[in-house]
Design a protein around this motif. Structure first.
Motif, PDB file in Angstrom:
ATOM      1  N   ILE A 131       0.839  -1.197   0.000  1.00  0.00           N
ATOM      2  CA  ILE A 131       0.000   0.000   0.000  1.00  0.00           C
ATOM      3  C   ILE A 131       0.874   1.247   0.000  1.00  0.00           C
ATOM      4  O   ILE A 131       2.054   1.207   0.348  1.00  0.00           O
ATOM      5  CB  ILE A 131      -0.937   0.019   1.223  1.00  0.00           C
ATOM      6  N   THR A 132       0.288   2.363  -0.392  1.00  0.00           N
ATOM      7  CA  THR A 132       1.020   3.624  -0.461  1.00  0.00           C
ATOM      8  C   THR A 132       1.142   4.233   0.935  1.00  0.00           C
ATOM      9  O   THR A 132       0.496   3.787   1.890  1.00  0.00           O
ATOM     10  CB  THR A 132       0.292   4.613  -1.379  1.00  0.00           C
ATOM     11  N   ASP A 133       1.962   5.280   1.028  1.00  0.00           N
ATOM     12  CA  ASP A 133       2.156   5.957   2.312  1.00  0.00           C
ATOM     13  C   ASP A 133       0.853   6.566   2.820  1.00  0.00           C
ATOM     14  O   ASP A 133       0.576   6.550   4.024  1.00  0.00           O
ATOM     15  CB  ASP A 133       3.217   7.054   2.170  1.00  0.00           C
ATOM     16  N   ILE A 134       0.053   7.113   1.905  1.00  0.00           N
ATOM     17  CA  ILE A 134      -1.217   7.729   2.312  1.00  0.00           C
ATOM     18  C   ILE A 134      -2.164   6.667   2.862  1.00  0.00           C
ATOM     19  O   ILE A 134      -2.810   6.861   3.903  1.00  0.00           O
ATOM     20  CB  ILE A 134      -1.870   8.462   1.123  1.00  0.00           C
ATOM     21  N   GLU A 135      -2.239   5.526   2.176  1.00  0.00           N
ATOM     22  CA  GLU A 135      -3.093   4.436   2.655  1.00  0.00           C
ATOM     23  C   GLU A 135      -2.611   3.921   4.010  1.00  0.00           C
ATOM     24  O   GLU A 135      -3.414   3.597   4.892  1.00  0.00           O
ATOM     25  CB  GLU A 135      -3.111   3.300   1.631  1.00  0.00           C
ATOM     26  N   LEU A 136      -1.293   3.872   4.175  1.00  0.00           N
ATOM     27  CA  LEU A 136      -0.737   3.421   5.452  1.00  0.00           C
ATOM     28  C   LEU A 136      -1.092   4.399   6.567  1.00  0.00           C
ATOM     29  O   LEU A 136      -1.462   3.989   7.673  1.00  0.00           O
ATOM     30  CB  LEU A 136       0.782   3.282   5.340  1.00  0.00           C
ATOM     31  N   ASP A 137      -0.995   5.707   6.274  1.00  0.00           N
ATOM     32  CA  ASP A 137      -1.348   6.719   7.275  1.00  0.00           C
ATOM     33  C   ASP A 137      -2.821   6.618   7.653  1.00  0.00           C
ATOM     34  O   ASP A 137      -3.186   6.778   8.827  1.00  0.00           O
ATOM     35  CB  ASP A 137      -1.041   8.118   6.744  1.00  0.00           C
ATOM     36  N   LEU A 138      -3.674   6.350   6.664  1.00  0.00           N
ATOM     37  CA  LEU A 138      -5.102   6.211   6.945  1.00  0.00           C
ATOM     38  C   LEU A 138      -5.370   4.986   7.815  1.00  0.00           C
ATOM     39  O   LEU A 138      -6.188   5.038   8.737  1.00  0.00           O
ATOM     40  CB  LEU A 138      -5.888   6.114   5.632  1.00  0.00           C
TER      41      LEU A 138
END
Length: 205
Positions: A131-138
């Protein structure tokens, strides 16, 4: 071994700091306790960062559950790690001491203790699920919100348990007071009757 020195540590403090440092004096022990809910992931890493002498550069460690179950132990080690998921809610204790030390000796220990969401390997999750960094942050944010809600629920349950315990205790104290009063009145009545009969037999009354 000298009496344990217990230091309560708040979750907020452990979360805010990547690591905490504390000093252990020779001949004594230090314990850090944390109130943790059931089913919570706990990961810790500790190491000696300073010692008064080479002979005391190693420590012994014991981590126990709220009911005294041994979760981790380290005997005469310069560093170590532990990880577990709590089986019951309550105060988890991590105790440190210098084996075979004497007064005047000391060590400084650095402890990195992560609880709940902060203990999860998010980098591993990102690699595994690709997953992307944004998805990980979410995902991390969602997990943190869930953790906060679970903590609030746990605190409400604890508050309710304490309230029920207080009500039961107050009720028992009230009934004990009433029973004591009844017993006192009964004893006083018996004494009055006995003394009256005694005086009548002696023709004092």
């Amino acid at each position: 071994m000298a009496p344990w020195k217990v230091i309560p540590v708040l979750i907020s403090l452990l979360v805010a700091c990547e690591a905490i440092k504390f000093e252990i004096q020779g001949g004594s022990s230090k314990c850090l306790g944390e109130e943790i809910g059931k089913g919570t992931l706990v990961v810790g890493e500790y190491k000696v960062v300073e010692a008064s002498a080479p002979a005391v550069e190693k420590i012994s460690v014991k981590v126990t559950s709220p009911f005294g179950k041994l979760l981790h132990s380290g005997d005469i080690v310069p560093s170590g790690q532990f990880g577990f998921t709590t089986e019951e809610a309550g105060n988890v204790m991590a105790c440190f001491w210098i084996p075979g030390s004497t007064a005047g000796q000391f060590v400084t220990v650095e402890l990195n203790w992560k609880i709940g969401v902060n203990a999860k390997d998010w980098e591993g999750v990102a690699k595994k699920d690709k997953i992307t960094d944004i998805e990980l942050d979410l995902r991390r944010l969602e997990a943190q919100v869930t953790s906060v809600l679970e903590e609030m629920t746990y605190m409400r349950e604890r508050e309710m348990q304490m309230r029920n315990l207080n009500e039961i205790t107050n009720s028992r104290v009230a009934w004990f007071g009433i029973l004591s009063l009844v017993v006192c009145l009964g004893v006083a009545g018996w004494q009055a009757t006995y003394l009256k009969g005694y005086f009548e037999r002696k023709k004092i009354l």
